[in-house]
Design a protein around this motif. Structure first.
Motif, mmCIF file in Angstrom:
data_model
loop_
_atom_site.group_PDB
_atom_site.id
_atom_site.type_symbol
_atom_site.label_atom_id
_atom_site.label_comp_id
_atom_site.label_asym_id
_atom_site.label_seq_id
_atom_site.Cartn_x
_atom_site.Cartn_y
_atom_site.Cartn_z
ATOM 1 N N ARG A 149 -8.590 -38.864 114.926
ATOM 2 C CA ARG A 149 -9.632 -37.884 114.673
ATOM 3 C C ARG A 149 -9.197 -37.253 114.035
ATOM 4 O O ARG A 149 -9.259 -36.309 112.840
ATOM 5 C CB ARG A 149 -9.953 -37.944 115.904
ATOM 6 N N SER A 150 -7.858 -36.545 114.890
ATOM 7 C CA SER A 150 -6.704 -35.667 113.594
ATOM 8 C C SER A 150 -6.422 -35.618 112.448
ATOM 9 O O SER A 150 -6.020 -34.577 112.304
ATOM 10 C CB SER A 150 -5.487 -35.095 115.006
ATOM 11 N N HIS A 151 -6.088 -36.643 112.097
ATOM 12 C CA HIS A 151 -5.666 -37.333 110.790
ATOM 13 C C HIS A 151 -6.990 -37.406 109.920
ATOM 14 O O HIS A 151 -6.409 -37.042 108.607
ATOM 15 C CB HIS A 151 -4.804 -38.810 110.637
ATOM 16 N N ASP A 307 -8.890 -47.328 102.097
ATOM 17 C CA ASP A 307 -9.337 -46.621 101.892
ATOM 18 C C ASP A 307 -8.589 -45.402 100.675
ATOM 19 O O ASP A 307 -7.328 -45.955 100.833
ATOM 20 C CB ASP A 307 -10.154 -45.247 103.244
ATOM 21 N N VAL A 308 -8.811 -45.354 99.834
ATOM 22 C CA VAL A 308 -8.108 -44.717 98.942
ATOM 23 C C VAL A 308 -7.531 -43.506 99.314
ATOM 24 O O VAL A 308 -8.477 -42.378 100.088
ATOM 25 C CB VAL A 308 -9.081 -43.860 97.588
ATOM 26 N N PRO A 309 -6.105 -43.168 99.548
ATOM 27 C CA PRO A 309 -5.741 -41.929 100.652
ATOM 28 C C PRO A 309 -5.700 -40.397 100.325
ATOM 29 O O PRO A 309 -5.008 -39.752 99.627
ATOM 30 C CB PRO A 309 -4.379 -42.472 100.249
ATOM 31 N N MET A 310 -7.453 -39.959 100.092
ATOM 32 C CA MET A 310 -7.456 -38.902 99.752
ATOM 33 C C MET A 310 -6.988 -37.770 100.176
ATOM 34 O O MET A 310 -6.424 -36.494 99.695
ATOM 35 C CB MET A 310 -8.884 -38.240 99.324
ATOM 36 N N ASN A 311 -6.500 -37.390 101.219
ATOM 37 C CA ASN A 311 -6.456 -36.811 102.218
ATOM 38 C C ASN A 311 -4.662 -36.610 101.559
ATOM 39 O O ASN A 311 -4.060 -35.600 101.901
ATOM 40 C CB ASN A 311 -5.367 -37.315 103.999
ATOM 41 N N ALA A 312 -3.820 -37.244 101.490
ATOM 42 C CA ALA A 312 -2.487 -37.762 100.758
ATOM 43 C C ALA A 312 -2.664 -37.206 99.590
ATOM 44 O O ALA A 312 -1.066 -36.328 99.589
ATOM 45 C CB ALA A 312 -1.701 -39.002 101.539
ATOM 46 N N LEU A 313 -3.555 -37.635 98.297
ATOM 47 C CA LEU A 313 -3.331 -37.059 97.704
ATOM 48 C C LEU A 313 -3.497 -35.286 97.377
ATOM 49 O O LEU A 313 -2.974 -35.038 96.346
ATOM 50 C CB LEU A 313 -4.398 -38.131 96.269
ATOM 51 N N GLU A 332 3.985 -29.981 104.907
ATOM 52 C CA GLU A 332 4.325 -30.931 105.173
ATOM 53 C C GLU A 332 3.201 -32.200 104.362
ATOM 54 O O GLU A 332 2.461 -32.439 104.175
ATOM 55 C CB GLU A 332 4.595 -30.993 106.905
ATOM 56 N N PRO A 333 4.402 -32.929 103.910
ATOM 57 C CA PRO A 333 3.364 -34.323 103.301
ATOM 58 C C PRO A 333 2.709 -34.654 104.404
ATOM 59 O O PRO A 333 2.638 -35.115 105.630
ATOM 60 C CB PRO A 333 4.916 -35.349 102.511
ATOM 61 N N GLU A 334 1.741 -35.509 103.767
ATOM 62 C CA GLU A 334 0.547 -36.112 104.788
ATOM 63 C C GLU A 334 1.414 -37.010 106.293
ATOM 64 O O GLU A 334 1.861 -38.224 105.362
ATOM 65 C CB GLU A 334 -0.492 -36.738 103.699
ATOM 66 N N PRO A 335 1.646 -36.562 107.215
ATOM 67 C CA PRO A 335 1.554 -37.844 108.195
ATOM 68 C C PRO A 335 0.875 -39.181 108.378
ATOM 69 O O PRO A 335 -0.052 -39.484 107.591
ATOM 70 C CB PRO A 335 1.834 -37.605 109.915
ATOM 71 N N VAL A 336 1.538 -40.182 108.298
ATOM 72 C CA VAL A 336 1.573 -41.531 108.230
ATOM 73 C C VAL A 336 0.770 -41.963 109.957
ATOM 74 O O VAL A 336 1.600 -41.791 110.613
ATOM 75 C CB VAL A 336 2.260 -42.823 107.682
#
Length: 342
Positions: A149-151, A307-313, A332-336
């Motif tokens: 949920r936090s991601h 899913d398309v990683p929209m958070n990371a993009l 920071e870059p989006e964490p995995v």
């Protein structure tokens, strides 16, 4: 999106055991009926069943290719948003208040870039509304969504507040399509800058062309979101697969029947059932997994592991644009999350 080259063994086991176990249990039940009741009609020729399996496999291949096309189009759309975002920031940095390093010029550029960061996050949040995985997900999916949920970064105010004034943020709450309206305000801001001579007409038109490109990409993403994968393909494929795997044990009786003889169940009489049960489990696993892969890929803007990683993009865009603006304290870059990039 799966971020590792190979899936973790635990995930493979959890997603594999249930279809294989289902096939094994059903095949063993059919074996027991055939063995004790000696119901000869349960034995059907395997050749026509094999023909059906071939047809189902071709159908699944068509369905999965179509589902992957939707994912890949979604990924290309967001790739376009990344590229156009960099173009937008380049125009803002070099065309708004050209040659002026005053605080007023920096504030105007920051306003345009930050409103764009609000736009991409608003679009991301809009595309993830009403996810089917929230209501119809499997137990594993529901557990994963709760664990990660936090991601997810799904809170509207938390995601947009760093980029908008409190008044503009409040304004987005009453808008049907906030992303669209943010671009309207970008265009209005450009018009105001052009009227005061802070950006020339040529560059204003070029920047409006970038706004038009964003609208085009947004419309394509909304088309995918608003148009489900054709249900005649998805549901027919699901029926075909389940019908086929249900018939598999009956066809395997024909293959292994010469080793099965009715009577009292002993350890020796049980051994002929093992290759039948194992074969049925394997076939059921292959077909159900093939069907599941296509099903999880057909909606690229949801919260599945494909899913398309929209958070990371969005985070990539934010880091690039804020650095172009001259900022040094970047997120920071989006964490995995385990092996998933959202």
């Amino acid at each position: 999106m799966i971020s590792t080259r190979r899936l973790p063994l635990r995930v493979v086991a959890l997603t594999t055991l249930w279809p294989a176990g289902l096939g094994a249990v059903w095949a063993f039940a059919v074996f027991l009926l055939y063995y004790f009741a000696e119901l000869q009609f349960l034995r059907i020729p395997f050749l026509p069943l094999g023909t059906i399996g071939t047809a189902v496999a071709f159908y699944l291949g068509f369905k999965n290719n179509s589902a992957y096309d939707r994912f890949w189009e979604g990924r290309k759309i967001w790739g376009g948003i990344v590229n156009e975002s960099r173009t937008w920031a380049n125009y803002v940095i070099n065309s708004v208040y050209p040659g002026d390093d005053s605080p007023e010029a920096h504030a105007a550029r920051k306003d345009l870039i930050y409103r764009h960061l609000a736009y991409i996050n608003a679009l991301r949040l809009q595309l993830r509304r009403k996810s089917r995985f929230e209501d119809t997900g499997t137990r594993l999916t529901v557990r994963r969504l709760e664990k990660h949920r936090s991601h997810m970064r799904n809170d509207w105010d938390t995601e947009l507040a760093p980029f908008l004034s409190p008044e503009e943020l409040a304004q987005t709450h009453g808008e049907v399509n906030a992303a669209t309206q943010l671009q309207v305000r970008q265009s209005a801001a450009l018009q105001g800058l052009q009227r005061t001579g802070k950006v020339d007409l040529f560059h204003q038109l070029a920047m409006l062309e970038v706004v038009r490109a964003f609208y085009g990409l947004q419309g394509k993403a909304e088309r995918i979101k608003a148009t489900p994968f054709p249900r005649q393909y998805a549901e027919t494929g699901r029926v075909f697969v389940r019908t086929f795997v249900a018939l598999v044990p009956f066809g395997l009786l024909d293959v292994f029947a010469e080793h099965i003889h009715g009577g009292t169940l002993t350890l020796a009489s049980f051994w002929p059932a093992l290759p039948m049960v194992a074969s049925s489990a394997l076939i059921t696993w292959v077909f159900l997994m093939m069907e599941g892969v296509g099903d999880s890929s057909e909606d690229p803007f949801e919260r599945s592991i494909n899913d398309v990683p929209m958070n990371a993009l969005c985070r990539v865009i934010e880091r690039d644009l804020r650095q172009m603006l001259g900022e040094t304290e970047l997120p920071e870059p989006e964490p995995v999350a385990e092996f998933i990039l959202y």
